[in-house]
Design an enzyme around this catalytic site. Structure first.
Site, PDB file in Angstrom:
ATOM      1  N   HIS A  72      10.932  63.950  27.976  1.00 25.44           N
ATOM      2  CA  HIS A  72      11.151  64.801  28.934  1.00 25.44           C
ATOM      3  C   HIS A  72      11.106  64.247  30.162  1.00 25.44           C
ATOM      4  CE1 HIS A  72      10.890  68.851  26.858  1.00 25.44           C
ATOM      5  NE2 HIS A  72      11.480  67.975  25.892  1.00 25.44           N
ATOM      6  N   TYR A 205       6.922  76.346  33.051  1.00 19.84           N
ATOM      7  CA  TYR A 205       5.564  77.067  33.482  1.00 19.84           C
ATOM      8  C   TYR A 205       5.924  78.190  34.452  1.00 19.84           C
ATOM      9  CZ  TYR A 205       3.130  72.843  31.875  1.00 19.84           C
ATOM     10  OH  TYR A 205       2.649  71.798  31.172  1.00 19.84           O
ATOM     11  N   PRO A 296      -5.950  74.226  29.353  1.00 16.49           N
ATOM     12  CA  PRO A 296      -4.871  73.669  28.712  1.00 16.49           C
ATOM     13  C   PRO A 296      -3.639  73.544  29.764  1.00 16.49           C
ATOM     14  CG  PRO A 296      -5.033  75.621  27.875  1.00 16.49           C
ATOM     15  CD  PRO A 296      -6.327  75.470  28.693  1.00 16.49           C
ATOM     16  N   LYS A 300      -3.830  68.108  29.600  1.00 16.74           N
ATOM     17  CA  LYS A 300      -4.294  66.692  29.870  1.00 16.74           C
ATOM     18  C   LYS A 300      -5.397  66.604  28.881  1.00 16.74           C
ATOM     19  CE  LYS A 300      -2.250  65.659  33.276  1.00 16.74           C
ATOM     20  NZ  LYS A 300      -1.165  64.738  32.907  1.00 16.74           N
ATOM     21  N   TYR A 388       0.986  64.719  36.574  1.00 19.77           N
ATOM     22  CA  TYR A 388       1.710  65.253  35.257  1.00 19.77           C
ATOM     23  C   TYR A 388       1.737  64.215  34.423  1.00 19.77           C
ATOM     24  CZ  TYR A 388       3.799  68.838  32.152  1.00 19.77           C
ATOM     25  OH  TYR A 388       3.731  69.533  30.989  1.00 19.77           O
TER      26      TYR A 388
END
Ligand code: DHB
Length: 394
Positions: A72, A205, A296, A300, A388
């Protein structure tokens, strides 16, 4: 029984450590209290940072990952006031000079590493009972357990605590040695795995007045979804219909997004916790993922555990090849620098996206402004993106 490094825990951290040590010519034995089937079937995280993927490739355990992993290059933040909700894409690839994340279930990572260890003659005791650690204030520590009804004492030069937050290693360290840093969040995640094509190509998200929701996936046929729920929520209160209806509401957009529905094959509730102990070492016991837990949001946990054991494997490597203790002495400090940055990021993502019971209208507007800033500013998007895809390993 004798080895060089005794490892407690056959999750990604323990297995990767054993794998890296093997490649450096160092012997280890892994002791795990759960069964092989349990460890491999339990649905956990599924996002691998670029550095985790690179490590698997470089060390010869990336074959299935290359075939089945979903790369992704971006993700979506979804938010907005009523009637204005929409998605905003964060171009992870463009903002990080070509890095990406890969969707690949933690259980597959565990399976691949287990297969590699066993194929190379590695020793792993699954379903070990009454596991305990001893003598780590000396240079002759040991792990005791029962396997197939027989008592075993495994002696080594070092013990690695790769048994996570709930494991036996950290609580075995005498009181007064460790300092704990802790934050509990007033909510949990309800997670499901559904046999249905994902409703979006990328992760979403979503911040909503009713609470956070996350759209993820495991394959083109399997969708993974999460909902923010009360910390003491019981899964029995959430029949499938209620879960789907609530997810649909929290992913809504001004132009009528529809979530695909399908049979739910797994359901579970995950508490949210930030926790670190310092130092990450006591004598000959080295804590890896046993020293911390992250909430969560941002995915990570697994990646942080892998980063720890990478540092640890190098420290053991230096010790056995040159006798240098510098890596061992510096292990805790080296890891903690990165651990705290990752803690900060996970806390920040959590704070920005969830609904807090005690927040007022000001806090809600501020939270929306923060999201607007993150998606509107190159600097802020880049900051999210570099965290990220994963901060540098050292
Ligand atoms: C997943 C889990 C996470 O915590 C996250 O931030 C993204 C994805 C997952 O399970 O796919």
């Amino acid at each position: 029984m004798r080895t060089q490094v005794g490892i407690v825990g056959a999750g990604p951290a323990g297995l990767m450590l054993s794998h890296l040590l093997h490649r450096a010519g160092i012997e280890s034995v892994v002791v795990e209290n759960r069964s092989r089937q349990y460890v491999q079937e339990r649905v956990r995280a599924g996002v691998l940072e670029q550095g985790t993927v690179d490590l698997m490739n470089e060390t010869g355990v990336g074959e299935r990952l290359a075939r089945e992993g979903l790369v992704h290059r971006g993700l979506e933040l979804r938010f907005g006031r009523r009637g204005h909700r929409r998605g905003h894409r964060i171009d992870l690839f463009g903002l990080t000079g070509g890095k990406a994340i890969t969707i690949y279930g933690q259980n597959k990572v565990v399976e691949d590493l287990t297969d590699a260890r066993l194929a190379a003659g590695g020793r792993i005791f699954f379903a070990a009972e009454d596991v305990s650690v001893h003598g780590f204030d000396s240079a002759a520590p040991s792990i005791r357990f029962r396997a197939g009804g027989e008592a075993v004492e495994l002696r080594g030069d070092f013990i690695a605590g790769c048994d996570g937050f709930h494991g036996v290693c950290r609580p075995s360290i005498p009181a007064g040695v460790l300092t704990a840093f802790d934050r509990v969040y007033p909510f949990a995640w309800l997670g499901i795995l559904a046999e249905v094509e994902p409703s979006s190509e990328e992760l979403i998200y979503s911040r909503h007045e009713r609470g956070f929701a996350l759209h993820s996936m495991r394959s083109p046929e399997l969708t993974r979804l999460y909902l923010q729920v009360a910390p003491d929520e019981e899964i029995g209160n959430w029949p499938d219909e209620r879960i789907w209806d609530e997810l649909q509401r929290r992913f809504e957009t001004r132009d009528g997004f529809t979530l695909r529905r399908g049979p739910i094959v797994q359901k579970g509730i995950t508490p949210m916790h930030s926790f670190v102990v310092e130092p990450m070492r006591y004598g000959s016991l080295f804590l890896a993922d046993a020293a911390h837990i992250v909430p969560p949001t941002g995915a990570k946990g697994l990646n942080l555990a892998i980063a720890d054991v990478r540092v640890l494997a190098r420290a053991f490597g230096d010790f056995y090849t040159s006798g240098s203790r510098a890596g061992l002495e510096g292990y805790s400090e080296t890891c903690l620098r990165r651990v705290w940055k990752v803690q900060r990021f996970s806390w920040w993502m959590t704070s920005m996206l969830h609904r807090f019971e005690d927040e007022n209208a000001f806090d809600q507007r501020r939270q929306l402004a923060e999201l607007e800033y993150v998606v509107g500013s190159h600097a802020a998007s880049q900051s999210l993106a570099e965290n990220y895809v994963g901060l540098p390993m050292d």
